[in-house]
Design a protein around this motif. Sequence first.
Motif, PDB file in Angstrom:
ATOM      1  N   GLN A  42       0.784  -0.916  -0.106  1.00  0.00           N
ATOM      2  CA  GLN A  42      -0.089   0.107   0.060  1.00  0.00           C
ATOM      3  C   GLN A  42       0.885   1.160  -0.088  1.00  0.00           C
ATOM      4  O   GLN A  42       0.299   2.237   0.272  1.00  0.00           O
ATOM      5  CB  GLN A  42      -1.018  -0.020   1.435  1.00  0.00           C
ATOM      6  N   GLU A  43       2.120   1.048  -0.102  1.00  0.00           N
ATOM      7  CA  GLU A  43       2.998   2.180  -0.155  1.00  0.00           C
ATOM      8  C   GLU A  43       3.018   3.349   0.973  1.00  0.00           C
ATOM      9  O   GLU A  43       2.830   4.486   0.914  1.00  0.00           O
ATOM     10  CB  GLU A  43       2.880   3.048  -1.404  1.00  0.00           C
ATOM     11  N   ILE A  44       2.886   2.584   2.122  1.00  0.00           N
ATOM     12  CA  ILE A  44       2.835   3.461   3.378  1.00  0.00           C
ATOM     13  C   ILE A  44       4.190   3.782   3.889  1.00  0.00           C
ATOM     14  O   ILE A  44       5.129   3.020   4.244  1.00  0.00           O
ATOM     15  CB  ILE A  44       2.181   2.528   4.554  1.00  0.00           C
ATOM     16  N   SER A  48       2.652   8.943   5.531  1.00  0.00           N
ATOM     17  CA  SER A  48       1.263   8.339   5.332  1.00  0.00           C
ATOM     18  C   SER A  48       0.827   7.592   6.859  1.00  0.00           C
ATOM     19  O   SER A  48      -0.363   7.774   7.222  1.00  0.00           O
ATOM     20  CB  SER A  48       1.281   7.285   4.390  1.00  0.00           C
TER      21      SER A  48
ATOM     22  N   GLU B  34      -0.309   7.941 -11.486  1.00  0.00           N
ATOM     23  CA  GLU B  34      -1.029   6.779 -11.371  1.00  0.00           C
ATOM     24  C   GLU B  34      -2.337   7.095 -10.834  1.00  0.00           C
ATOM     25  O   GLU B  34      -3.413   6.430 -11.345  1.00  0.00           O
ATOM     26  CB  GLU B  34      -0.374   5.773 -10.607  1.00  0.00           C
ATOM     27  N   GLN B  42     -12.890   8.143 -12.473  1.00  0.00           N
ATOM     28  CA  GLN B  42     -14.450   8.358 -11.614  1.00  0.00           C
ATOM     29  C   GLN B  42     -14.851   9.627 -12.057  1.00  0.00           C
ATOM     30  O   GLN B  42     -15.793  10.209 -11.344  1.00  0.00           O
ATOM     31  CB  GLN B  42     -13.919   8.470 -10.334  1.00  0.00           C
ATOM     32  N   GLU B  43     -14.321  10.151 -13.118  1.00  0.00           N
ATOM     33  CA  GLU B  43     -15.103  11.818 -13.494  1.00  0.00           C
ATOM     34  C   GLU B  43     -14.994  12.630 -12.782  1.00  0.00           C
ATOM     35  O   GLU B  43     -16.034  13.139 -12.347  1.00  0.00           O
ATOM     36  CB  GLU B  43     -16.355  11.338 -14.151  1.00  0.00           C
ATOM     37  N   ILE B  44     -13.904  12.874 -12.066  1.00  0.00           N
ATOM     38  CA  ILE B  44     -13.969  14.011 -11.070  1.00  0.00           C
ATOM     39  C   ILE B  44     -13.465  15.272 -11.530  1.00  0.00           C
ATOM     40  O   ILE B  44     -12.355  15.553 -11.985  1.00  0.00           O
ATOM     41  CB  ILE B  44     -12.924  13.504  -9.985  1.00  0.00           C
ATOM     42  N   ASP B  45     -14.190  16.251 -11.541  1.00  0.00           N
ATOM     43  CA  ASP B  45     -13.933  17.650 -12.068  1.00  0.00           C
ATOM     44  C   ASP B  45     -13.669  18.367 -10.852  1.00  0.00           C
ATOM     45  O   ASP B  45     -13.799  18.021  -9.768  1.00  0.00           O
ATOM     46  CB  ASP B  45     -14.908  18.135 -13.033  1.00  0.00           C
ATOM     47  N   LEU B  58     -10.162   7.802  -0.024  1.00  0.00           N
ATOM     48  CA  LEU B  58      -9.525   6.686   0.590  1.00  0.00           C
ATOM     49  C   LEU B  58     -10.108   5.364   0.045  1.00  0.00           C
ATOM     50  O   LEU B  58      -9.291   4.430  -0.322  1.00  0.00           O
ATOM     51  CB  LEU B  58      -9.306   6.692   2.159  1.00  0.00           C
ATOM     52  N   GLY B  60     -13.168   5.556  -2.308  1.00  0.00           N
ATOM     53  CA  GLY B  60     -13.910   5.618  -3.683  1.00  0.00           C
ATOM     54  C   GLY B  60     -12.957   5.507  -4.975  1.00  0.00           C
ATOM     55  O   GLY B  60     -13.542   5.626  -5.941  1.00  0.00           O
ATOM     56  N   LEU B  61     -11.610   5.821  -4.784  1.00  0.00           N
ATOM     57  CA  LEU B  61     -10.922   5.972  -5.949  1.00  0.00           C
ATOM     58  C   LEU B  61     -10.262   4.579  -6.186  1.00  0.00           C
ATOM     59  O   LEU B  61      -9.542   4.416  -7.475  1.00  0.00           O
ATOM     60  CB  LEU B  61      -9.938   6.921  -5.763  1.00  0.00           C
ATOM     61  N   ARG B  64      -3.885   3.158  -4.010  1.00  0.00           N
ATOM     62  CA  ARG B  64      -3.279   2.632  -2.852  1.00  0.00           C
ATOM     63  C   ARG B  64      -3.605   3.526  -1.243  1.00  0.00           C
ATOM     64  O   ARG B  64      -3.401   4.819  -1.715  1.00  0.00           O
ATOM     65  CB  ARG B  64      -1.886   2.232  -3.151  1.00  0.00           C
ATOM     66  N   LEU B  65      -3.358   2.873  -0.262  1.00  0.00           N
ATOM     67  CA  LEU B  65      -3.743   3.755   0.883  1.00  0.00           C
ATOM     68  C   LEU B  65      -2.630   4.857   0.997  1.00  0.00           C
ATOM     69  O   LEU B  65      -3.062   5.912   1.572  1.00  0.00           O
ATOM     70  CB  LEU B  65      -3.788   2.559   1.949  1.00  0.00           C
ATOM     71  N   GLY B  66      -1.405   4.588   0.880  1.00  0.00           N
ATOM     72  CA  GLY B  66      -0.206   5.547   1.166  1.00  0.00           C
ATOM     73  C   GLY B  66      -0.597   6.742   0.478  1.00  0.00           C
ATOM     74  O   GLY B  66      -0.556   7.999   1.048  1.00  0.00           O
ATOM     75  N   PRO B  67      -0.431   6.598  -0.943  1.00  0.00           N
ATOM     76  CA  PRO B  67      -0.602   7.841  -1.793  1.00  0.00           C
ATOM     77  C   PRO B  67      -2.065   8.544  -1.633  1.00  0.00           C
ATOM     78  O   PRO B  67      -2.025   9.698  -1.461  1.00  0.00           O
ATOM     79  CB  PRO B  67      -0.596   7.336  -2.985  1.00  0.00           C
ATOM     80  N   LEU B  69      -3.739   8.707   1.327  1.00  0.00           N
ATOM     81  CA  LEU B  69      -3.652   9.601   2.640  1.00  0.00           C
ATOM     82  C   LEU B  69      -2.907  10.938   2.272  1.00  0.00           C
ATOM     83  O   LEU B  69      -3.394  12.031   2.686  1.00  0.00           O
ATOM     84  CB  LEU B  69      -2.933   8.770   3.490  1.00  0.00           C
ATOM     85  N   LYS B  70      -1.820  10.905   1.345  1.00  0.00           N
ATOM     86  CA  LYS B  70      -1.064  12.077   0.999  1.00  0.00           C
ATOM     87  C   LYS B  70      -1.930  12.928   0.052  1.00  0.00           C
ATOM     88  O   LYS B  70      -2.124  14.249   0.314  1.00  0.00           O
ATOM     89  CB  LYS B  70       0.022  11.935   0.680  1.00  0.00           C
ATOM     90  N   ARG B  74      -2.783  16.607   1.706  1.00  0.00           N
ATOM     91  CA  ARG B  74      -2.071  17.807   1.437  1.00  0.00           C
ATOM     92  C   ARG B  74      -2.568  18.485   0.092  1.00  0.00           C
ATOM     93  O   ARG B  74      -2.141  19.368  -0.309  1.00  0.00           O
ATOM     94  CB  ARG B  74      -0.559  17.080   0.593  1.00  0.00           C
TER      95      ARG B  74
ATOM     96  N   ARG C  64     -20.161   5.938 -10.593  1.00  0.00           N
ATOM     97  CA  ARG C  64     -18.835   6.754 -10.525  1.00  0.00           C
ATOM     98  C   ARG C  64     -18.990   7.851  -9.478  1.00  0.00           C
ATOM     99  O   ARG C  64     -19.905   8.719  -9.349  1.00  0.00           O
ATOM    100  CB  ARG C  64     -18.530   7.143 -11.879  1.00  0.00           C
TER     101      ARG C  64
END
Lengths: 90, 90, 90, 90, 90
Positions: A42-44, A48, B34, B42-45, B58, B60-61, B64-67, B69-70, B74, C64
């Motif tokens: 999960q790349e923690i 993170s 990525e 997910q068509e997020i505008d 965390l 819905g997309l 991976r959890l690590g990225p 969270l950031k 951030r 989505r």
Amino acid sequence: PCASTNGKKETNQNLLQWTVADVASYFSAAGFPEQAVAFRTQEIDGKSLLLMQRSDVLTGLSIRLGPALKIYERHVKVLQRTHFLECDDI
Amino acid sequence: PCASTNGKKETNQNLLQWTVADVASYFSAAGFPEQAVAFRTQEIDGKSLLLMQRSDVLTGLSIRLGPALKIYERHVKVLQRTHFLECDDI
Amino acid sequence: PCASTNGKKETNQNLLQWTVADVASYFSAAGFPEQAVAFRTQEIDGKSLLLMQRSDVLTGLSIRLGPALKIYERHVKVLQRTHFLECDDI
Amino acid sequence: PCASTNGKKETNQNLLQWTVADVASYFSAAGFPEQAVAFRTQEIDGKSLLLMQRSDVLTGLSIRLGPALKIYERHVKVLQRTHFLECDDI
Amino acid sequence: PCASTNGKKETNQNLLQWTVADVASYFSAAGFPEQAVAFRTQEIDGKSLLLMQRSDVLTGLSIRLGPALKIYERHVKVLQRTHFLECDDI
């Protein structure tokens, strides 16, 4: 900066500098080698790890519930608390 | 309207006008190429981005959890806060 | 009864009388034809629509994330608020 | 230490010392042999059992909802409450 | 004991005595024959029914969202409220 980094350089205590490999090593050494793999997948990294909540550990890592409960309660929570008490860099 | 659109037109800061492609470009440029793909899938505008909560990013997309969270802490949170401070169009 | 049903019969505004087909038509006309299918599949009529919460729209319809966020914020929430302001039949 | 361990050694009441096998035996004897397997699969020992919340029992064990509701309400909650009233070792 | 059990035996009103078959029959008669099967599959008897929360009905039964919303709001919630008002045995 972390209080503990005054004088002596204790990278071990500054979570913000932990890489994904450092996090995996930590949990492997703490008795959770299997779950350490999930943290790596999960790349923690340390940053993170500081942001993880209970539900993230329990359901976001796809690890078994028993170890997940201990990992959160005895490690993630403790590492976060220690960090926020000692450091003011977040 | 956004305070920042007085005089100079800074579309970059007005999230409400970001297209799905703008959102993807933003996260790609921010170091998450990525995950940018997931935002596009997910068509997020910009309008959707303003409505996202922590759990949406965390889980819905499917990233991976690590990225994740950031990205929430951030970027999504910061973009939302900045927007609501500068704009009164929502 | 709905305030708006005094004198003139505006079934459009009385969500309690919307059928599953009415709900699907509404979201199709609102620019979400793809998502309208999900509302139909999940058998959401006006009564169910009134009971939906944010998480139901975001995860219970398997649509989505981007459109889901707008559908909840701009439509479901608005329809519910309007209904509860105008009607006292629930 | 647990109040109940003064004088007589009642390991049965000190959840912290229950192994994964003890937990599974407990639920099997309590009338939930099928669900006991899930506790074992998820590696729940006494320490983990003390940390379980309602949602962990209902969704983290992949057991049927009916028995899960009773297991949490009549067993997990009761074991936790008894433990925290009698022991001060956590 | 339930107030309603004084004198006349009204098992229908004492949820604690409903079997899994009673629960399924209730929802079938209430117009939800398809969903009644899910209650049976998840082994929900009266005691479990009393412990169900909104999210349990919506996601724990794997039934369609529209009927689930009505089942919770018009039946589960109502049965629970009636029970707790009339009985003091839980």
